[in-house]
Design a protein around this motif. Structure first.
Motif, PDB file in Angstrom:
ATOM      1  N   GLY A  78       0.814  -1.220   0.000  1.00  0.00           N
ATOM      2  CA  GLY A  78       0.000   0.000   0.000  1.00  0.00           C
ATOM      3  C   GLY A  78       0.840   1.257   0.000  1.00  0.00           C
ATOM      4  O   GLY A  78       0.353   2.333  -0.322  1.00  0.00           O
ATOM      5  N   THR A  79       2.129   1.143   0.369  1.00  0.00           N
ATOM      6  CA  THR A  79       2.993   2.327   0.320  1.00  0.00           C
ATOM      7  C   THR A  79       3.554   2.429  -1.107  1.00  0.00           C
ATOM      8  O   THR A  79       3.486   1.468  -1.872  1.00  0.00           O
ATOM      9  N   GLU A  80       4.111   3.603  -1.423  1.00  0.00           N
ATOM     10  CA  GLU A  80       4.528   3.803  -2.807  1.00  0.00           C
ATOM     11  C   GLU A  80       6.042   3.916  -2.927  1.00  0.00           C
ATOM     12  O   GLU A  80       6.668   4.724  -2.228  1.00  0.00           O
ATOM     13  N   THR A 103      -0.869  -8.207   5.256  1.00  0.00           N
ATOM     14  CA  THR A 103       0.075  -7.112   5.013  1.00  0.00           C
ATOM     15  C   THR A 103      -0.329  -5.851   5.787  1.00  0.00           C
ATOM     16  O   THR A 103      -1.384  -5.820   6.441  1.00  0.00           O
ATOM     17  N   ALA A 104       0.497  -4.813   5.644  1.00  0.00           N
ATOM     18  CA  ALA A 104       0.204  -3.538   6.311  1.00  0.00           C
ATOM     19  C   ALA A 104      -1.097  -2.950   5.781  1.00  0.00           C
ATOM     20  O   ALA A 104      -1.898  -2.389   6.538  1.00  0.00           O
ATOM     21  N   LYS A 105      -1.336  -3.077   4.461  1.00  0.00           N
ATOM     22  CA  LYS A 105      -2.560  -2.525   3.891  1.00  0.00           C
ATOM     23  C   LYS A 105      -3.759  -3.333   4.392  1.00  0.00           C
ATOM     24  O   LYS A 105      -4.819  -2.783   4.691  1.00  0.00           O
ATOM     25  N   GLY A 106      -3.547  -4.650   4.503  1.00  0.00           N
ATOM     26  CA  GLY A 106      -4.594  -5.520   5.045  1.00  0.00           C
ATOM     27  C   GLY A 106      -4.977  -5.057   6.441  1.00  0.00           C
ATOM     28  O   GLY A 106      -6.138  -5.079   6.831  1.00  0.00           O
ATOM     29  N   SER A 603      -4.983   6.946   7.259  1.00  0.00           N
ATOM     30  CA  SER A 603      -3.781   6.138   7.459  1.00  0.00           C
ATOM     31  C   SER A 603      -4.079   5.168   8.585  1.00  0.00           C
ATOM     32  O   SER A 603      -4.979   5.405   9.380  1.00  0.00           O
ATOM     33  N   VAL A 604      -3.304   4.066   8.614  1.00  0.00           N
ATOM     34  CA  VAL A 604      -3.525   3.114   9.697  1.00  0.00           C
ATOM     35  C   VAL A 604      -3.142   3.747  11.012  1.00  0.00           C
ATOM     36  O   VAL A 604      -3.477   3.258  12.074  1.00  0.00           O
ATOM     37  N   ALA A 605      -2.413   4.866  10.910  1.00  0.00           N
ATOM     38  CA  ALA A 605      -1.843   5.484  12.103  1.00  0.00           C
ATOM     39  C   ALA A 605      -2.900   5.845  13.145  1.00  0.00           C
ATOM     40  O   ALA A 605      -2.679   5.660  14.328  1.00  0.00           O
TER      41      ALA A 605
END
Ligand SMILES: Nc1ncnc2c1ncn2[C@@H]1O[C@H](COP(=O)(O)OP(=O)(O)OP(=O)(O)O)[C@@H](O)[C@H]1O
Length: 658
Positions: A78-80, A103-106, A603-605
């Motif tokens: 998900g990051t670029e 994953t992180a996006k998951g 963001s997941v943040a």
């Protein structure tokens, strides 16, 4: 990669050809380096450098590192990827670690679909209330069965009618109506929310933690001055200090613009050098970044000494990136046309000085540091070491970080301005007027943090600041706490004047005791991350008492920031956290309402993201939260009353009609 992403499985190796790419999986870099935008993950849109996983004996090297180390080598889904640089051995390579929901996006998708269950009094009370109403409904059911069975009429339909009258089915919907409208209004104010249930909680917030740099103060701090450890102070001649300022950063050139950490940017701008890619002309590999002297006549006339550098430029061979936990970064570089390698380090002064040979650290280092931090400046230290070419040949930068970063020469201090954002003071005053506590949790120096807290009105001018210094047990000495009044705190007029040092210390101790336990004056505690850690470990019973009046927490690592939020929640505070950087992620997630100041929409943040980069979003969110809470509560009250009236009316009708 994007076309075949669904065929990827953990263990696959893929190549990055340098084009922009949105990553379809989590992968660990095994060759080359990448520049990535991790905004989706951290809320921070500055490009982050990812380096290859170092070679170790371990069969699973990524598992032997700490989480902080691990992140520096992993490309998250998900990051670029903005740029990929090869290490000279072919294309950049990465190994797939996780795919899909793992994953992180998951993680982001999962946190939206299944938010962390909320332990909110309103929801607990609403549940109890519905159980109470159901009990009334069941009583009604029994009553109807008795009345209609006695008169031999169709019981079932009538009994259900009374049961549903007592428990209005629209109650759960009523609880969400307020939040839906509040969410829409927040969106118009550029505050985005991925978990709308949290909006109601925002109405209850009674304590807000603020990160300092980039949140309360401006991000692009102006370079105020340079304090070399030796030699003339103005103007800055060519030398290691200039070399460190020119090369010790993780700036990158994207779309012909230099981008990166605002601190790095300001420091680099101070040198008037330029960044360029390696070229044949410079006899450097294309993938190497180098900084070269600019032939700007205006700048040359302004800073003649700076431009009489005997070097044409510096090639950056390897970076050990900055991390909040380590509080430092370093680079291995080489002067163009020379054989020698240099290591430059910059970071928190206390950390950098601990890596330096003690004879190179000036004896007045601590006093100088105090002079600038007590004026609220942000101070960064620089250090240097020449790497011996024979021993550290071209693979010197593949040596372990600890080995290269040792025995450095202390170069001096960089002093940067710490300007408050114009919105900071009025917002903090508004929160104070609403009796909402504000706390500063920062990675910066304690004295700087206290000064900024005073100038932002987080600590009132007349209030005292007591610095809590807790130390670990040493040998036979147990863990201890020392209390001392911070510089700039006005001592009470009632304090007795004592001339001897011992007497003064006793008087101060008495004064502190009176202020602490008899509430005779207003005071705030301030401490650094180390002391906080000792309090948690050795003085846990004292921690709640200190937290009730602590306002400044400095030199806090990301883990300590989230632990602090958790401890405040244990004291029954509804905690909001407002931050902007990757070092706040844990605390943002832990808080009841985490607000990330970011250009990203989500963001997941954190559950809330404000695209307007100042703390005005905090009172907005509290206001909307209160509005949503009041609206939901009013609708629930209306529905319940309506249901109960209907219940009593129907019960009476049943009695009369049969
Ligand atoms: N790019 C950098 N390179 C080297 N050292 C840095 C860099 N950025 C910050 N530091 C040093 O590391 C310390 C900790 O940084 P960190 O990012 O955790 O917090 P901060 O930026 O100072 O404050 P805040 O937590 O309020 O954002 C800083 O106080 C500074 O001394």
């Amino acid at each position: 990669v994007s076309e075949i992403s669904r065929y990827l499985v953990p263990g696959d190796v893929f190549l990055l050809d340098g084009k922009k790419l949105s990553l379809p999986c989590d992968a660990v870099l095994i060759d080359g380096s990448c520049i990535v935008n991790e905004g989706m993950l951290t809320g921070e849109s500055i490009p982050v450098m990812k380096t290859l996983l170092p070679l170790t004996e371990s069969p699973e090297p990524w598992k032997t590192h700490s989480m902080e180390d691990y992140r520096r080598h992993v490309l998250f889904c998900g990051t670029e990827v903005i740029q990929a640089k090869s290490s000279g051995r072919g294309l950049t390579r990465a190994v797939v670690l996780q795919t899909g929901f793992n994953t992180a996006k998951g993680d982001l998708v999962r946190s939206i679909l299944y938010p962390r269950p909320l332990n909110f009094q309103l929801y607990r009370d609403a549940f109890k209330f519905i159980v109470g109403l159901s009990a009334i409904g069941v009583l009604g059911l029994i009553y109807t069965i008795c009345v209609f069975t006695y008169h031999n009429v169709n019981v079932v339909a009538m009994a259900l009618l009374l049961l549903t009258a007592a428990v209005p089915p629209a109650i759960p919907a009523a609880l969400t109506t307020g939040t839906v409208y509040a969410q829409r209004r927040l969106k118009k104010k550029k505050i985005f929310c991925i978990t709308p249930q949290r909006i109601n909680i925002c109405g209850q917030i009674n304590l807000v933690c603020f990160d300092k740099t980039g949140t309360l103060t401006e991000d692009g701090l102006d370079l105020w001055g340079i304090l070399p450890s030796e030699g003339s102070r103005t103007p800055l001649p060519w030398g290691p200090v200039c070399g460190a300022m020119a090369s010790c950063h993780s700036l990158v050139v994207l779309d012909k613009k230099i981008q990166g950490d605002p601190l790095d940017l300001k420091m680099f701008e101070g040198t008037h050098w330029v960044i360029q890619k390696g070229s044949d002309e410079l006899k450097l590999r294309m993938d190497l970044l180098c900084v070269i002297r600019e032939s700007n006549p205006q700048a040359t006339s302004l800073f003649p000494d700076l431009f009489q550098a005997p070097v044409e430029g510096i090639a950056i061979l390897h970076q050990f990136p900055f991390s909040s936990g380590l509080q430092r970064m370093s680079v291995v570089s080489q002067k163009i046309g020379e054989e020698q390698y240099d290591l430059y380090m910059k970071g928190a002064p206390e950390t950098v000085s601990s890596f330096c040979r003690q004879e190179t650290v000036p004896s007045d280092f601590l006093e100088e540091l105090k002079t600038y931090t007590s004026q609220g400046f942000r101070v960064i230290a620089l250090a240097h070491k020449s790497l011996v070419p024979r021993k550290h040949n071209h693979v010197s930068f593949l040596l372990p970080r600890e080995e290269v970063e040792s025995g450095l020469e202390f170069l001096g201090l960089l002093v940067m301005e710490n300007r408050l954002k114009p919105e900071t003071k009025p917002v903090l005053q508004e929160l104070a007027a609403a009796r909402i506590r504000s706390i500063m949790v920062t990675g910066d120096n304690l004295q700087t943090a206290v000064t900024v807290a005073r100038s932002a009105d987080m600590i009132h001018e007349a209030s005292k600041v007591i610095i809590v210094e807790a130390s670990e047990p040493e040998g036979s000495a147990p863990a201890s706490i020392a209390w001392r009044l911070a510089e700039g705190s006005k001592t009470s007029a009632a304090a007795p004047s004592v001339s001897t040092a011992k007497g003064r210390a006793e008087a101060q101790e008495r004064l502190l005791h009176t202020s602490l336990f008899h509430g005779s004056c207003h005071y705030h505690f301030a401490m650094n991350g180390k002391s906080y850690q000792v309090l948690v470990k050795h003085f846990y019973s004292l921690l709640p008492k200190i937290l009730l009046n602590a306002t400044v927490f400095a030199r806090m690592s990301p883990g300590q920031k989230s632990s602090l939020v958790e401890e405040l929640q244990k004291l029954d505070y509804y905690v909001g956290m407002c931050g902007d950087g990757a070092n706040d992620c844990g605390a943002l997630k832990m808080a009841h309402a985490g607000i990330s100041l970011s250009e990203q929409e989500a963001s997941v943040a954190s559950p809330f993201t404000s695209q307007i980069p100042n703390i005005q979003c905090v009172p907005e969110l509290i206001r909307e939260g209160r509005a949503a809470l009041v609206a939901s509560f009013a609708v629930v009250k209306y529905l319940t009353l309506y249901g109960l009236i209907q219940f009593v009316g129907t019960a009476l009708l049943f009695w009369v009609s049969v």
